[in-house]
Design an enzyme around this catalytic site. Structure first.
Site, mmCIF file in Angstrom:
data_model
loop_
_atom_site.group_PDB
_atom_site.id
_atom_site.type_symbol
_atom_site.label_atom_id
_atom_site.label_comp_id
_atom_site.label_asym_id
_atom_site.label_seq_id
_atom_site.Cartn_x
_atom_site.Cartn_y
_atom_site.Cartn_z
ATOM 1 N N ARG A 63 49.593 37.915 32.060
ATOM 2 C CA ARG A 63 48.431 38.764 31.777
ATOM 3 C C ARG A 63 48.768 40.248 31.788
ATOM 4 O O ARG A 63 48.292 41.007 30.945
ATOM 5 C CB ARG A 63 47.352 38.520 32.832
ATOM 6 N N GLU A 94 37.819 36.432 47.402
ATOM 7 C CA GLU A 94 38.502 37.565 46.766
ATOM 8 C C GLU A 94 38.546 38.812 47.642
ATOM 9 O O GLU A 94 39.383 39.691 47.435
ATOM 10 C CB GLU A 94 37.839 37.876 45.409
ATOM 11 N N LEU A 126 39.956 30.434 42.430
ATOM 12 C CA LEU A 126 38.873 29.498 42.756
ATOM 13 C C LEU A 126 39.354 28.492 43.796
ATOM 14 O O LEU A 126 38.631 28.133 44.722
ATOM 15 C CB LEU A 126 38.399 28.782 41.488
HETATM 16 C C1 LIG Z 1 35.446 36.303 33.915
HETATM 17 C C2 LIG Z 1 36.210 35.709 35.077
HETATM 18 C C3 LIG Z 1 36.820 34.472 34.937
HETATM 19 C C4 LIG Z 1 37.542 33.921 36.001
HETATM 20 N N1 LIG Z 1 38.095 32.681 35.849
HETATM 21 C C5 LIG Z 1 38.781 32.139 36.884
HETATM 22 C C6 LIG Z 1 39.333 30.831 36.778
HETATM 23 O O1 LIG Z 1 39.158 30.113 35.794
HETATM 24 N N2 LIG Z 1 40.070 30.364 37.827
HETATM 25 C C7 LIG Z 1 40.272 31.097 38.965
HETATM 26 O O2 LIG Z 1 40.951 30.629 39.866
HETATM 27 N N3 LIG Z 1 39.697 32.320 39.107
HETATM 28 C C8 LIG Z 1 38.961 32.850 38.105
HETATM 29 N N4 LIG Z 1 38.395 34.094 38.265
HETATM 30 C C9 LIG Z 1 38.421 34.731 39.599
HETATM 31 C C10 LIG Z 1 37.385 34.033 40.493
HETATM 32 O O3 LIG Z 1 36.229 33.758 39.732
HETATM 33 C C11 LIG Z 1 36.979 34.891 41.695
HETATM 34 O O4 LIG Z 1 38.095 35.426 42.333
HETATM 35 C C12 LIG Z 1 36.196 34.046 42.694
HETATM 36 O O5 LIG Z 1 35.103 33.428 42.051
HETATM 37 C C13 LIG Z 1 35.701 34.910 43.845
HETATM 38 O O6 LIG Z 1 34.807 34.161 44.617
HETATM 39 P P1 LIG Z 1 34.095 34.851 45.867
HETATM 40 O O7 LIG Z 1 33.116 33.875 46.384
HETATM 41 O O8 LIG Z 1 35.126 35.406 46.763
HETATM 42 O O9 LIG Z 1 33.334 36.117 45.232
HETATM 43 P P2 LIG Z 1 32.184 36.156 44.126
HETATM 44 O O10 LIG Z 1 32.050 34.881 43.409
HETATM 45 O O11 LIG Z 1 32.422 37.377 43.324
HETATM 46 O O12 LIG Z 1 30.862 36.314 44.981
HETATM 47 C C14 LIG Z 1 30.570 37.485 45.692
HETATM 48 C C15 LIG Z 1 29.171 37.332 46.236
HETATM 49 O O13 LIG Z 1 28.909 38.357 47.188
HETATM 50 C C16 LIG Z 1 27.650 38.948 46.915
HETATM 51 N N5 LIG Z 1 27.690 40.304 47.477
HETATM 52 C C17 LIG Z 1 28.442 41.357 47.091
HETATM 53 N N6 LIG Z 1 28.211 42.406 47.889
HETATM 54 C C18 LIG Z 1 27.297 42.008 48.805
HETATM 55 C C19 LIG Z 1 26.637 42.641 49.887
HETATM 56 N N7 LIG Z 1 26.876 43.921 50.195
HETATM 57 N N8 LIG Z 1 25.733 41.943 50.600
HETATM 58 C C20 LIG Z 1 25.458 40.641 50.297
HETATM 59 N N9 LIG Z 1 26.044 40.004 49.279
HETATM 60 C C21 LIG Z 1 26.962 40.666 48.552
HETATM 61 C C22 LIG Z 1 27.533 38.868 45.414
HETATM 62 O O14 LIG Z 1 26.207 39.022 44.977
HETATM 63 C C23 LIG Z 1 28.085 37.462 45.176
HETATM 64 O O15 LIG Z 1 27.089 36.506 45.438
HETATM 65 C C24 LIG Z 1 37.669 34.648 37.218
HETATM 66 C C25 LIG Z 1 37.057 35.896 37.356
HETATM 67 C C26 LIG Z 1 36.323 36.423 36.305
HETATM 68 C C27 LIG Z 1 35.664 37.758 36.477
#
Ligand SMILES: Cc1cc2nc3c(=O)[nH]c(=O)nc-3n(C[C@H](O)[C@H](O)[C@H](O)COP(=O)(O)OP(=O)(O)OC[C@H]3O[C@@H](n4cnc5c(N)ncnc54)[C@H](O)[C@@H]3O)c2cc1C
Length: 494
Positions: A277, A352, A368
């Site tokens: 990438r 993340e 994921l």
């Molecule tokens: C377009 C795209 C495609 C992707 N495809 C893949 C894939 O196919 N495979 C893979 O492995 N990874 C992929 N990724 C990366 C992966 O999606 C993310 O790293 C992962 O989903 C992060 O999960 P998370 O639960 O840590 O955070 P997130 O799913 O980003 O969730 C964060 C949560 O925290 C909440 N939040 C934020 N700040 C606050 C606050 N102050 N108070 C309360 N709540 C808050 C948000 O509203 C959200 O609900 C992709 C990313 C993107 C952008």
């Protein structure tokens, strides 16, 4: 900054309070609830309907315990991180990924095993049944939460600060509409995702603004690897926005510049559009314009796997599908440990928001998987910590200290400052970086910080988000300036 006295209400005490409603948050909630804890999710947006988990392309990479496969995954995972990973955590992750995927599938969610063609090999992964959209999985996991009476979900609640006393987490201060609330908790799990929105061009959802990094930093936690930001080279930004699954380039799609040249088709790029990438992102960054050419694409594949892109091309026959690299994933963050604990007692982190697992660059499909592997661990360990802890959380003094730093309200929407910050980061601290550019960026960040202190924000939520973005942007830029060599996703042109 002038101080002010805000009033707040105090919510019920939780055993495990989860900050964020993405996959990491929901998965840790399930694990904590299974251990018998009283769990509360606070989500700035909508649990199961927000964050990058929703827009993900649903590739959960793992390696079964079969001869050669796990070793190969470990090798590729470490190679991707360019020696910047915590080796113990990386090995732990690789070894636990397959079992975690099997447990995820065991929840009866709409998932299936597939193989990914990459660099001439075939690699297993778990994905949502077609189309490959993260929201299918997050919706199903959100429904699972309803089966647990000991999980409470509060959406539309922005956590602003973690409250600590004597090095121990006591709860959080949050904003719900215009109301301030303190939520006491025996343990917290920080999982509010990355920070793509500190850049003007991003694939991230609007709620991903670096809140977790900033909250962690404000309560004294160091962040690691913040210079490592992955830029995704396959984002269509016109005529509409959409991400392309790289598989499309294995099915006949190609990238062309404004002269119609296939600029990735040369000796420098043996894998053409399917180079790493960061390599593709840098090649695109050097072009004036990049277009997606679908004329040689397998139409059946396109319709089946990327119906949104097929529709966009059909609906706009005279418009080119324009592509640019966008801020996608933050490899850095709160140092990840195999038990998901942090240096603040009672505070856990996963997803993340953590750093160290991926090193200098992330192997596609492993984020994921990370949310599931470490979400389960964070939930279980937080629940056990809470069960062993007889103390009642003490939040009043910490809430008072934190609130004394909040500004007077006024009428300023702060939009110009936010836009300035995002453009500055895009221009001077994104795909290709120089000392001069980053020093300019830091100067601009200082000016925006000073302006923020002078302004009277119309909304505390907007003020809070901007201060978080500033702290994150500064962390990224300082770390990037410090790292003088190019490594993984971090590229220095000087
Ligand atoms: C377009 C795209 C495609 C992707 N495809 C893949 C894939 O196919 N495979 C893979 O492995 N990874 C992929 N990724 C990366 C992966 O999606 C993310 O790293 C992962 O989903 C992060 O999960 P998370 O639960 O840590 O955070 P997130 O799913 O980003 O969730 C964060 C949560 O925290 C909440 N939040 C934020 N700040 C606050 C606050 N102050 N108070 C309360 N709540 C808050 C948000 O509203 C959200 O609900 C992709 C990313 C993107 C952008």
């Amino acid at each position: 900054m002038e101080t002010t006295s805000f009033t707040y209400k105090t919510g019920p005490c939780s055993d495990v309070l989860i900050i964020g409603g993405g996959l990491a948050g929901m998965y840790s909630a399930l694990a904590a609830a299974e251990s018998g804890a009283a769990v509360r999710i606070l989500c700035k947006s909508k649990t199961g309907g927000s964050g990058n988990s929703v827009v993900a392309m649903s590739v959960h990479r793992f390696a079964p315990d079969a001869p050669g496969l796990r070793e190969d995954y470990r090798r590729r995972f470490l190679a991707s991180g360019a020696g910047q990973q915590d080796a113990e955590i990386a090995a732990f992750f690789v070894d636990h990924a397959a079992a975690a995927m099997e447990r995820l599938r065991g929840l009866g969610l709409p998932l299936e095993y597939r193989t990914l063609s990459e660099n001439g090999g075939e690699y297993p992964y778990l994905a949502c049944c077609s189309p490959k959209q993260g929201r299918i999985l997050t919706k199903a996991v959100r429904e699972k939460l309803n089966e647990y009476p000991n999980i409470t979900v509060e959406d539309g609640v922005t956590v602003c600060d973690i409250l600590t006393e004597n090095g121990r987490a006591q709860g959080v201060l949050a904003l719900c509409g215009g109301e301030m609330r303190v939520y006491p908790a025996k343990t917290l799990i920080l999982c509010c995702g990355g920070a793509g929105n500190v850049y003007a061009a991003t694939s991230n959802t609007h709620d991903v603004t670096g809140d977790g990094y900033a909250m962690a930093a404000r309560c004294g936690l160091p962040l690691r690897g913040m210079e490592f930001v992955q830029f995704y080279p396959y984002r269509i930004y016109s005529p509409k926005r959409a991400d392309i699954f790289p598989d499309l380039f294995d099915h006949g799609a190609v990238l062309r510049n404004e002269k119609g040249e296939r600029f990735m088709d040369c000796a420098k790029y043996p894998m053409k559009e399917l180079e790493n990438r960061d390599v593709v992102a840098r090649a695109e960054f050097a072009e004036k314009e990049v277009r997606l050419d679908l004329s040689g694409c397998d139409k059946a594949y396109l319709e089946r796997e990327c119906p949104n892109i097929a529709r966009m091309a059909r609906d706009n026959p005279d418009k080119p599908l324009l592509i640019r690299p966008v801020a996608h994933f933050f490899m850095g963050g709160v140092p990840l440990r195999t038990d998901c604990s942090t240096d603040v007692a009672g505070l856990y982190a996963c997803g993340e928001v953590t750093g160290g697992l991926h090193g200098a660059n992330r192997l596609a499909g492993s984020a994921l998987t990370e949310t599931v592997v470490f979400g389960a661990i964070a939930g279980k360990n937080a629940a056990e910590y809470a069960a062993a802890d007889a103390d009642t959380p003490e939040t009043a003094a910490a809430a008072g200290r934190v609130l004394s730093t909040y500004p007077e309200l006024g009428t300023d929407p702060l939009r110009d400052l936010r836009d300035d910050l995002r453009e500055t980061m895009q221009k001077d601290a994104s795909v290709i970086r120089t000392k001069e550019g980053m020093e300019q960026a830091l100067g601009e960040i200082d000016k925006i910080k000073a302006a923020l202190c002078e302004r009277r924000p119309a909304s505390l939520a907007k003020w809070n988000e901007l201060r978080n973005m500033l702290l994150t942007a500064e962390g990224v830029t300082r770390a990037a300036l410090e790292r003088k060599e190019s490594l993984g996703a971090h590229c220095r042109a000087d």
